[in-house]
Design a protein around this motif. Structure first.
Motif, PDB file in Angstrom:
ATOM      1  N   GLU A 183       0.849  -1.194   0.000  1.00  0.00           N
ATOM      2  CA  GLU A 183       0.000   0.000   0.000  1.00  0.00           C
ATOM      3  C   GLU A 183       0.887   1.248   0.000  1.00  0.00           C
ATOM      4  N   LEU A 184       0.359   2.317  -0.598  1.00  0.00           N
ATOM      5  CA  LEU A 184       1.055   3.606  -0.549  1.00  0.00           C
ATOM      6  C   LEU A 184       0.178   4.582   0.218  1.00  0.00           C
ATOM      7  N   ARG A 185       0.648   5.029   1.355  1.00  0.00           N
ATOM      8  CA  ARG A 185      -0.169   5.860   2.227  1.00  0.00           C
ATOM      9  C   ARG A 185       0.545   7.175   2.501  1.00  0.00           C
ATOM     10  N   CYS A 186      -0.214   8.246   2.539  1.00  0.00           N
ATOM     11  CA  CYS A 186       0.374   9.524   2.944  1.00  0.00           C
ATOM     12  C   CYS A 186      -0.125   9.916   4.319  1.00  0.00           C
ATOM     13  N   LEU A 187       0.782  10.460   5.117  1.00  0.00           N
ATOM     14  CA  LEU A 187       0.398  11.023   6.411  1.00  0.00           C
ATOM     15  C   LEU A 187       0.511  12.524   6.298  1.00  0.00           C
ATOM     16  N   ILE A 188      -0.583  13.214   6.660  1.00  0.00           N
ATOM     17  CA  ILE A 188      -0.474  14.670   6.702  1.00  0.00           C
ATOM     18  C   ILE A 188      -0.943  15.156   8.063  1.00  0.00           C
ATOM     19  N   GLY A 189      -0.751  16.417   8.309  1.00  0.00           N
ATOM     20  CA  GLY A 189      -1.132  16.996   9.592  1.00  0.00           C
ATOM     21  C   GLY A 189      -0.222  18.155   9.873  1.00  0.00           C
ATOM     22  N   PRO A 190      -0.711  19.118  10.672  1.00  0.00           N
ATOM     23  CA  PRO A 190       0.101  20.301  10.967  1.00  0.00           C
ATOM     24  C   PRO A 190       1.368  19.926  11.750  1.00  0.00           C
ATOM     25  N   ASN A 191       2.306  20.863  11.808  1.00  0.00           N
ATOM     26  CA  ASN A 191       3.520  20.628  12.595  1.00  0.00           C
ATOM     27  C   ASN A 191       3.147  20.281  14.027  1.00  0.00           C
ATOM     28  N   GLY A 192       3.837  19.309  14.597  1.00  0.00           N
ATOM     29  CA  GLY A 192       3.567  18.919  15.971  1.00  0.00           C
ATOM     30  C   GLY A 192       2.395  17.967  16.104  1.00  0.00           C
ATOM     31  N   ALA A 193       1.870  17.476  14.964  1.00  0.00           N
ATOM     32  CA  ALA A 193       0.737  16.547  15.019  1.00  0.00           C
ATOM     33  C   ALA A 193       1.171  15.157  15.477  1.00  0.00           C
ATOM     34  N   GLY A 194       2.479  14.901  15.438  1.00  0.00           N
ATOM     35  CA  GLY A 194       2.981  13.612  15.928  1.00  0.00           C
ATOM     36  C   GLY A 194       3.425  12.658  14.838  1.00  0.00           C
ATOM     37  N   LYS A 195       3.544  13.159  13.602  1.00  0.00           N
ATOM     38  CA  LYS A 195       3.890  12.276  12.478  1.00  0.00           C
ATOM     39  C   LYS A 195       5.311  11.712  12.617  1.00  0.00           C
ATOM     40  N   SER A 196       6.253  12.606  12.899  1.00  0.00           N
ATOM     41  CA  SER A 196       7.646  12.147  13.011  1.00  0.00           C
ATOM     42  C   SER A 196       7.833  11.255  14.240  1.00  0.00           C
ATOM     43  N   THR A 197       7.153  11.610  15.324  1.00  0.00           N
ATOM     44  CA  THR A 197       7.201  10.768  16.528  1.00  0.00           C
ATOM     45  C   THR A 197       6.673   9.373  16.212  1.00  0.00           C
ATOM     46  N   PHE A 198       5.595   9.328  15.452  1.00  0.00           N
ATOM     47  CA  PHE A 198       5.003   8.052  15.038  1.00  0.00           C
ATOM     48  C   PHE A 198       6.025   7.232  14.246  1.00  0.00           C
ATOM     49  N   PHE A 199       6.683   7.870  13.288  1.00  0.00           N
ATOM     50  CA  PHE A 199       7.708   7.193  12.473  1.00  0.00           C
ATOM     51  C   PHE A 199       8.852   6.675  13.353  1.00  0.00           C
ATOM     52  N   LYS A 200       9.255   7.506  14.296  1.00  0.00           N
ATOM     53  CA  LYS A 200      10.398   7.124  15.144  1.00  0.00           C
ATOM     54  C   LYS A 200      10.042   5.940  16.031  1.00  0.00           C
ATOM     55  N   MET A 201       8.771   5.851  16.412  1.00  0.00           N
ATOM     56  CA  MET A 201       8.364   4.690  17.208  1.00  0.00           C
ATOM     57  C   MET A 201       8.330   3.433  16.352  1.00  0.00           C
ATOM     58  N   LEU A 202       7.892   3.581  15.101  1.00  0.00           N
ATOM     59  CA  LEU A 202       7.823   2.417  14.208  1.00  0.00           C
ATOM     60  C   LEU A 202       9.213   1.833  13.960  1.00  0.00           C
ATOM     61  N   THR A 203      10.250   2.697  14.015  1.00  0.00           N
ATOM     62  CA  THR A 203      11.610   2.222  13.739  1.00  0.00           C
ATOM     63  C   THR A 203      12.437   2.102  15.013  1.00  0.00           C
ATOM     64  N   ALA A 204      11.758   2.101  16.170  1.00  0.00           N
ATOM     65  CA  ALA A 204      12.416   1.867  17.460  1.00  0.00           C
ATOM     66  C   ALA A 204      13.437   2.939  17.827  1.00  0.00           C
ATOM     67  N   GLN A 205      13.336   4.108  17.194  1.00  0.00           N
ATOM     68  CA  GLN A 205      14.236   5.195  17.594  1.00  0.00           C
ATOM     69  C   GLN A 205      13.790   5.778  18.919  1.00  0.00           C
ATOM     70  N   ILE A 206      12.467   5.725  19.181  1.00  0.00           N
ATOM     71  CA  ILE A 206      11.986   6.025  20.527  1.00  0.00           C
ATOM     72  C   ILE A 206      10.972   4.948  20.910  1.00  0.00           C
ATOM     73  N   LYS A 207      10.886   4.675  22.201  1.00  0.00           N
ATOM     74  CA  LYS A 207      10.007   3.599  22.678  1.00  0.00           C
ATOM     75  C   LYS A 207       8.632   4.170  23.015  1.00  0.00           C
ATOM     76  N   PRO A 208       7.572   3.487  22.604  1.00  0.00           N
ATOM     77  CA  PRO A 208       6.228   3.941  22.961  1.00  0.00           C
ATOM     78  C   PRO A 208       5.981   3.823  24.467  1.00  0.00           C
ATOM     79  N   THR A 209       5.113   4.703  25.000  1.00  0.00           N
ATOM     80  CA  THR A 209       4.762   4.610  26.411  1.00  0.00           C
ATOM     81  C   THR A 209       3.861   3.399  26.632  1.00  0.00           C
ATOM     82  N   THR A 210       2.823   3.284  25.799  1.00  0.00           N
ATOM     83  CA  THR A 210       2.001   2.066  25.814  1.00  0.00           C
ATOM     84  C   THR A 210       1.611   1.748  24.377  1.00  0.00           C
TER      85      THR A 210
END
Lengths: 241, 344
Positions: free
Chosen positions: A33-60
């Motif tokens: 699938e090809l999916r786009c994520l959009i949202g204003p700055n600070g919406a959490g997109k990069s944080t989401f990506f970083k969690m998917l790649t284990a660069q930061i650990k999710p709280t829950t």
């Protein structure tokens, strides 16, 4: 979830102290699938990506890749399983040549001969052949983005995450990036974070809108553009420009 | 020229030059200076070990002397007990390498960052200094070897031919042995840096997160490089114990730890030739300063170091290589500049 599903998150949440960056995100992505994520700055997109790649650990919450839980994995393990990411800021080896950058990436999951073949194919495909001997740190911003894209493609991942791949590129380069994304999409699922609406229209079917750490809406590009709520928080601002 | 510095051609050239120096130098310098020179060669091996882990691995170890000292003590204690030096020689590499692996495991897997890494490794070597200093008296013997506290271990038997404990290495012989070891370590590291492992270690120095996102476990690669560096430093320690036939806790001291870093800074990080050049130069200047009474030797050395950091921040070797490269570039302007940097 079905075998069709390559990536799934369940109730994903990340808090930095009192700040909730991501809250109860249930995200599903099908194979190729090809999916786009959009949202204003600070919406959490990069944080989401970083969690998917284990660069930061999710709280829950949980992250599943092809049905395997990777919530507590290390970044290199996630990569070995087949997730490649291009971070927002060009994340490359500045004091190595273009050739060395790509070959280090290709050697990660392949033997010497196969890696050399992949490296030269990717180099040609991304039009970097003339630059192979140059130090990446000496290249222009757009070219560095391409080197990073080349590294991610050389991994031959099953899922590619691209955080603003067209940022800082000329119109021509952006078109080439869109073309490349469609081509790579034949073999891999891709999630793209972008602000450039023209670019998203070129590539996307389904768009997920993030707002204040939550998934606001998920729909086709046409419906998203017609969505009043989305216009208000995001596209509306874009129209004012 | 630049192409000749690279790849297999460069390594062959390095071997030829190295062997030529080994043959010619003892013929032209006076015997007293040859003994002095032998110590430079041995310390250059120690400098190379830090050149590897700092210059290529990006790991600033402030306690490289710890592995040097452990290697020296391991050799001394083992050889006094065993007589034959073959196993002690192996132990002088294996023991510090294992110690580096153990220390490195806790530091890298806990993801200790640069500055703390430097502080902790410095502390480790200083602890060893104090620890070895407390071992005077008859209670502290291992087999036949009295460790001797701050007095150290005297009369360490020199290396012998494997299996023939009566055929000792002479002082001249030690020059050749040390020279060949330095050459072997240099060539070995050049080859290692060309390999996949070496490329990944350098990539991690450049950008650890990117390397991990490409699927490489940075902790493991750093640990492996650190362990290899520890083993090489230990081997240098063994040769050093042979050179003076004596070892004391001073090898763990602050002066020794700082000296290694100074050699690498002066010679230049990011090259293998740099630490060797830096070590020879600084040691030679230190010896020359020791022969005069007008100026305080440490004051002059300190001034030289400050001068280097301010005026030649990249160190001698990278600066000279840059100059050569620029000259080559000007002469052959039409040639495309591929393989710009050299791993020297």
């Amino acid at each position: 979830m079905s075998a069709e599903c390559v990536l799934e998150t369940r109730g994903l949440e990340k808090r930095f102290g009192g700040v909730v960056a991501i809250s109860s995100v249930d995200f599903n992505l099908k194979q190729r699938e090809l999916r786009c994520l959009i949202g204003p700055n600070g919406a959490g997109k990069s944080t989401f990506f970083k969690m998917l790649t284990a660069q930061i650990k999710p709280t829950t919450g949980q992250i599943l890749f092809e049905g395997v839980e990777i919530t507590k994995a290390q970044p290199h393990q996630v990569s070995q399983l087949g997730i490649g990411i291009k971070n927002q800021v060009p994340d490359v080896f500045n004091n190595l040549t273009v050739r060395e950058n790509i070959s280090v990436a290709a050697r990660s999951r392949h033997g010497k001969a196969r890696a050399a073949a992949i490296a030269s194919e990717v180099t040609e495909r991304l039009g970097l052949t003339g630059l192979v001997g140059r130090l990446v740190g000496e290249l222009a911003h757009g070219q560095r983005q391409w080197v990073e894209l080349a590294m991610v493609v050389a991994l031959e991942p099953k899922l590619i995450l691209l955080d603003e791949p067209a940022a800082g590129m000329t119109a021509d380069e952006t078109n080439r990036t869109a073309e490349l994304i469609r081509e790579v999409n034949k073999t891999a699922a891709i999630v793209v974070v972008e602000h450039d609406m023209q670019f998203i229209k070129q590539i996307a079917h389904t768009v997920t809108v993030f707002h204040q750490g939550r998934v606001l809406v998920e729909d086709t590009m046409e419906n998203i553009q017609g969505n009043e709520l989305v216009r208000e928080i995001y596209l509306g601002k874009a129209d004012d420009d | 020229m630049t192409a000749a510095c690279n790849g297999t051609g460069g390594i062959v050239a390095a071997v030829i030059i190295g062997l030529a120096l080994l043959v010619v130098v003892p013929l032209v310098v006076d015997p007293i200076f040859l003994i002095e020179l032998t110590s430079y060669v041995i310390l250059a091996i120690l400098a190379l070990s830090l050149g590897l882990i700092w210059g290529y691995g990006g790991i600033l170890c402030f306690g490289q002397s710890a592995f040097f000292g452990i290697g020296a003590y391991a050799y001394a204690i083992a050889v006094i007990n065993m007589g034959d030096s073959t196993i002690p020689l192996i132990l002088s590499i294996v023991v510090p390498a294992l110690f580096a692996a153990l220390l490195g495991y806790f530091l890298f897997y806990a993801r200790i960052t640069d500055v703390y890494f430097g502080v902790i490794t410095l502390t480790v070597t200083l602890i060893l200094y104090k620890l070895m200093g407390t071992t005077s008296g008859s209670a502290y013997t291992i087999g036949n070897a009295a460790i001797g506290g701050y007095n150290g271990i005297p009369a360490i038997p020199p290396l012998n031919l494997p299996g023939s404990p009566t055929t000792f290495l002479s002082l001249d012989g030690l020059f050749y042995a040390a020279g060949l070891t330095l050459l072997a370590v240099y060539v070995g590291l050049r080859l290692m840096l060309k390999s996949r492992f070496g490329q990944v270690v350098v990539a991690i120095r450049e950008n650890e997160r990117r390397a991990e996102l490409l699927g490489y476990d940075a902790r493991f690669y750093k640990l492996a490089a650190f362990t290899i560096g520890g083993g090489i430093a230990g081997l240098a320690g063994c040769l050093f114990a042979n050179w003076g036939m004596f070892i004391s806790p001073d090898v763990f001291g602050l002066a020794q730890s700082a000296q290694v870093i100074i050699w690498v800074i002066v010679g230049g990080t990011g090259t293998l030739l740099g630490p060797i050049v830096g070590c020879f130069l600084v040691q030679w200047i230190a010896t020359q300063l020791g022969t005069q009474q007008v100026l305080n030797a440490n004051l002059v050395l300190g001034t030289i170091l400050i001068g280097f950091v301010l005026l030649v921040p990249k160190g001698i070797t990278p600066t000279v290589l840059d100059l050569i490269e620029r000259t080559c570039q000007r002469r052959s302007y039409a040639k495309p500049l591929v393989e710009k940097r050299s791993v020297s």
